[in-house]
Design an enzyme around this catalytic site. Sequence first.
Site, mmCIF file in Angstrom:
data_model
loop_
_atom_site.group_PDB
_atom_site.id
_atom_site.type_symbol
_atom_site.label_atom_id
_atom_site.label_comp_id
_atom_site.label_asym_id
_atom_site.label_seq_id
_atom_site.Cartn_x
_atom_site.Cartn_y
_atom_site.Cartn_z
ATOM 1 N N HIS A 195 2.642 -6.433 2.911
ATOM 2 C CA HIS A 195 2.499 -5.146 3.611
ATOM 3 C C HIS A 195 1.092 -5.141 3.478
ATOM 4 O O HIS A 195 0.440 -4.493 3.778
ATOM 5 C CB HIS A 195 3.815 -4.179 2.327
ATOM 6 C CG HIS A 195 3.573 -2.727 2.997
ATOM 7 N ND1 HIS A 195 4.651 -2.146 3.588
ATOM 8 C CD2 HIS A 195 2.673 -1.857 2.570
ATOM 9 C CE1 HIS A 195 4.677 -1.366 3.700
ATOM 10 N NE2 HIS A 195 3.389 -0.598 2.336
ATOM 11 N N GLU A 196 0.997 -5.124 1.866
ATOM 12 C CA GLU A 196 -0.268 -4.477 1.280
ATOM 13 C C GLU A 196 -1.566 -5.297 2.567
ATOM 14 O O GLU A 196 -2.549 -4.203 2.281
ATOM 15 C CB GLU A 196 -0.762 -4.426 -0.308
ATOM 16 C CG GLU A 196 0.268 -3.932 -1.141
ATOM 17 C CD GLU A 196 0.374 -2.796 -0.591
ATOM 18 O OE1 GLU A 196 -0.381 -1.881 -0.543
ATOM 19 O OE2 GLU A 196 2.020 -2.274 -1.062
ATOM 20 N N HIS B 298 -2.435 -3.295 4.819
ATOM 21 C CA HIS B 298 -3.111 -2.074 4.841
ATOM 22 C C HIS B 298 -5.196 -2.924 4.320
ATOM 23 O O HIS B 298 -5.615 -2.220 5.421
ATOM 24 C CB HIS B 298 -3.262 -1.921 3.813
ATOM 25 C CG HIS B 298 -1.808 -0.587 3.520
ATOM 26 N ND1 HIS B 298 -1.770 0.440 4.144
ATOM 27 C CD2 HIS B 298 -0.545 -0.778 2.664
ATOM 28 C CE1 HIS B 298 -0.335 1.408 3.927
ATOM 29 N NE2 HIS B 298 0.044 0.745 3.087
ATOM 30 N N GLU C 43 0.004 3.458 7.482
ATOM 31 C CA GLU C 43 1.512 2.658 7.007
ATOM 32 C C GLU C 43 2.021 1.576 8.356
ATOM 33 O O GLU C 43 2.543 1.189 7.953
ATOM 34 C CB GLU C 43 2.189 4.019 6.216
ATOM 35 C CG GLU C 43 3.572 3.568 6.233
ATOM 36 C CD GLU C 43 2.769 2.776 4.287
ATOM 37 O OE1 GLU C 43 2.304 3.469 4.412
ATOM 38 O OE2 GLU C 43 3.716 2.653 4.147
#
Lengths: 503, 503
Positions: free
Chosen positions: A267-268, A271, A297
Amino acid sequence: MSIQQVEKAYFYYVKKIMDFNEAIALAAWDMRTGAPKNGIEQRSEVVGTLSDEVFKRSTSEEMKGYIDALTDPSVQDSLSERTKRSIEKSQEEYSRNVNIPPEEYKAYIILQTKAESVWEEAKEKSNFSLLQPYLEKIVDYKKRFIRYWGEKDGSKYNTLLDLYEPGISVDVIDRVFKQLREGIVPLVKQIAEKNNPDTTFLNKHFPKDKQREFSIHMLKKMGYDFNSGRLDETMHPFEITLNPGDVRVTTHYLEDDFKSAIFGTIHEGGHALYEQHISKDLIGTPLCTGTSMGIHESQSLFFENMVGRSYAFWEAHYDELKKYSSGQFDHVSLDEFYRAINVSKPSFIRIDADELTYPLHIMVRYELEKGLFDGDLHVKDLPGVWNEKMKEYLGIVPTNDREGVLQDIHWPGGDFGYFPSYALGYVYAAQFKHSMLKAIPDFDHQLKNGHIDAIRSWLTEHIHQYGSLKKPLEIILDTTGETINPDYLITYFNEKYKELYGL
Amino acid sequence: MSIQQVEKAYFYYVKKIMDFNEAIALAAWDMRTGAPKNGIEQRSEVVGTLSDEVFKRSTSEEMKGYIDALTDPSVQDSLSERTKRSIEKSQEEYSRNVNIPPEEYKAYIILQTKAESVWEEAKEKSNFSLLQPYLEKIVDYKKRFIRYWGEKDGSKYNTLLDLYEPGISVDVIDRVFKQLREGIVPLVKQIAEKNNPDTTFLNKHFPKDKQREFSIHMLKKMGYDFNSGRLDETMHPFEITLNPGDVRVTTHYLEDDFKSAIFGTIHEGGHALYEQHISKDLIGTPLCTGTSMGIHESQSLFFENMVGRSYAFWEAHYDELKKYSSGQFDHVSLDEFYRAINVSKPSFIRIDADELTYPLHIMVRYELEKGLFDGDLHVKDLPGVWNEKMKEYLGIVPTNDREGVLQDIHWPGGDFGYFPSYALGYVYAAQFKHSMLKAIPDFDHQLKNGHIDAIRSWLTEHIHQYGSLKKPLEIILDTTGETINPDYLITYFNEKYKELYGL
C-alpha cells in the site's frame, strides 16, 4: 524586474520554504520511526519553530508581491503552465492562512493538540463524553474558518472537502456514494449467508526479519527505487516524501499476522511509486507532489488490492512467500491462500476492514460530517447516529464507542473532510484499472509472470508524472475519458466476490 | 525592559537558534545513517538554508543588543553564572562570525566542500598533488580568518586551537606532547622487540545482529539511557546530540572484526554519557553540551580504554561476549583474549592505531599544523615532513601518501587545530582516572563485578553535569587539583604495557 526575473525570484523564494518543509518532514518521519521518547517534546518545539518560519514566509508581503505580479492578467500569456499552477497553489495557501487571525489559529492548534491527547484517553476508556466538549469547540472553530475562507456553492462542507480533494463537492460524493452503496450492500448481505474459508494458517509465526526481507523484495518488484527511498518500521504505516530523491515508506510488523506488514508495505509502496515518478520538470516547484488525497489513495489501493490481492499476483509470488516464511503455508494451496487473504466480513474497525466493506465505513463518517457542517447534527449526537449508520450500512452495531465513534484520530485532529478521499481512492483505482486494461489487455498474464513494469509505467504516463500540475478531475477525465464513475468499482467487487463466494 | 526581561528575551531568542541547530543535527544524523543517496544533494541544500538562518540570527542586531546589554559591567552582579557563561558563548560566536566578510566566508565554504571531494579522489589515487592547490588556498583563508579574529600571544595557531580547546595554547601542548613522547617512544621501541600474541581468533565471523545485541547490552551496562537515545549503524561512528532527551550513538559492524563495533560503541557511549548527564539547569542554554573537544574525548577514551580494554572489565563480560558470538572464543582464555585486544604495534593509519601509539600519530599532525601556521612549513612540503615525523616518532615510513598525509579528512575540511584534542583527551582521561581512584579505590573490583555505576556517577559529579558552564582547564583543576599533567598517562601506559609484554 522583468516577469522572468519575478518568476525566478518567486521560485527561489518558494524553494526556501520547501527546504523548511523538508526539515519538518524529516522530524515527523523521525518521531514516528524510533526517536527516543524523552526527546519528543523538544522535537515538537523544533517543528513549531520551523512551521512558524514556513507560515511567516508563505504569508509574507514578499509572497503577496509574487502572487500579485504573477497572477496579473497581462502576463498570463508569457507564463508556463508550470508557473501558473505553482502560483495558484501558493495563492491558495496564502489566502487560506492570511485570512485567519493568527491568535485564533494559534488557539485552535493548542486546542487540537489537547484534543488529540484527550481522544487517546477517551478511546482507552471508551468514554465519548470526555472528548465531546473538545470536539464541539473544534467544529465551532472549523465553522469560523469556513466563514473566513468562504462557503462553496452554499455548502460549508464543500469548503472542507476542497482542502483534500480539490474540485469534488457534496453533490458528486452524494451521487457516487449512493450508487456505490447500492452496489455493495446487497453483495455484503449475500456473503454474510456464506461460510468463510479457513484462515488459521495466516496467523502462524512469521519472523519479523523475514517479513522485512520479503517486504523489501516486494517493493523492488513493484519498481520502488531504494536509491531514492528506504523502508522503516512504525506503528501506523505511512509514506513520506522528503524530497524527490528521498521518498520513504514504513510498515508495521506483526509476527502472528504477516498480512499487516506485507499489504501495508505494498500500500505505502503504491503511494511511493507516485512520488518517485513525478516529472523531473516539476522539481523545485510546489507541484512536485501528488495532486490530491484521493488520487494518492487510488495509487496505494490499486497496488494493495488490484495487484496485491489478485490471484495472478500470487501465482507469481506465493512460492517466494513460502520460502521467506517458516513453513506456515506448507500444506496450503495457492487457491486456499488467495481465498483466505480475501475474506470479507463486516467489522467495526475501519483500518482492519476488507476492501469490500471498507467504503461503507467511509460512508458512515461522510454522512456524519455532512450533518455536522451542512445539516442539523450536533456533536453530542455522534455516537448514536454512528451506531445507526453502522447498522444500516454494515448490519452490525458497535457495543461501545471505542470500537465505534472514538476509533479514528481524524476528528480530534480537526481533519473533517478527509475521510471521503479514502473511498474516492477506491473508485478512482477501479476506474483507472478499467482504462488500463484497454492498453494492457494481458494485465493478469503480466502479473502472473511477475511483471509489474508495464502496469507501473502506464500509471506513470497517465498519473504520476503530472504531480500536482493537473487537478484530480483533470487526471480522471484525461485518463478515463469520463468523470468519476463508481460502476467500475462495483463491477470489480461483484466479479471478484461472486467468484470467491460462489454466488 | 528590566535586565530580567532582557535575560528572558535573550534565552527565548537563543532557544529558537537551538531549534534550527537541532534540525540541522537531525539532517546530519540522517545523512550518515542511511538517507537514500539520491536525496543527499537536496538534503544538503536544506542544511544550507537552515544554517543561513542560524548565521543570520546569531549575528543579528537583536543578538548584538542582548550581548551589549548582558555584558554591561553594571549588571554583572545581578546575573547568574549560567547567564554570564551563556552570553559569553553567544558573544564568541557572534564575534567569530560577524568579523568575516560574508562573501569571503561563502567562498571559503564552497572551496572547502570542493576540497573534501577532491581529497577523496586524491586519497583514492594516492596523489597529493591533486589536493595541494586546494589545501594551499584553505591555509590562506584560515590565515586571513585568523587576522580577522586576532592572534593569541603572538601565535596564529593558538587562535585555531582555541576553537576546539578553549584556553589551551601551543606552549602547553608543546610541554605536554614532549613529555608524553619521551614517555611513550622508549616503550614502543621495547615492545617492538617482543613477539605479539596470537590474535587470529579475533577475526572469525561474528554475525552483525549479534554484535548489535551485544552493543546494546554494553550501552545499558554503561548506564546509557535508551529512552533518551538510540543506536544506529554508520560508516564512521559518531555521537550526536539532538536535544538533551535525544543523544544518539552510532557504530560500524564488521563481521570479521567485532572489535570495530564493540569498542566503537563503548567509545561513542562515553561521549553520550557526558551529554546525557548534563545538569537539567542548563537545558535551553548554549551551555547544554560538552565543554570542549578534548574533555569530550576524555570521556569516550576513558570508557573505551580504561574501562573497555581493562582486564577487570572483561572478567565481568567475557562470558557474555562468548554467548553472543558464534563460538570464536570457545578455546580462548580470558588472558589470551585480553592480550589480543591490547596488542600494540606501530601502524600507518591513525584511526586503526592502538591506544599506546595513537598519541604519536597526533603529534605528527600537530607539528605539521604548527609549522604551517606559526613556522615556515609550506603545504607542498607536507608529504615529506609527514614521513620524516612518522619515522622519528613511530619508526615506520608510509610507502604512499594514501597511508600517509592523505589519510584524514580534517585538513581538506579546514579543521586545523582539531587533532591535538584527541591526544589531550588521553591525557585528561588518565588524569581523571588517577583522581577517581582516590574516591573509588576498588575501581578494578567494581568493574570485575560488572558495576559501572559508581564510576559513571563520579564522572557526572565532576565533569558531565557542568556541560559548558566550566571551561576545560577549570574542569581539570577542580577535578584533579592540578593543571594538565601527562605523567598519569605515561604511568598508565608503562604499567599496562610492561605487564602485557613482560618488560
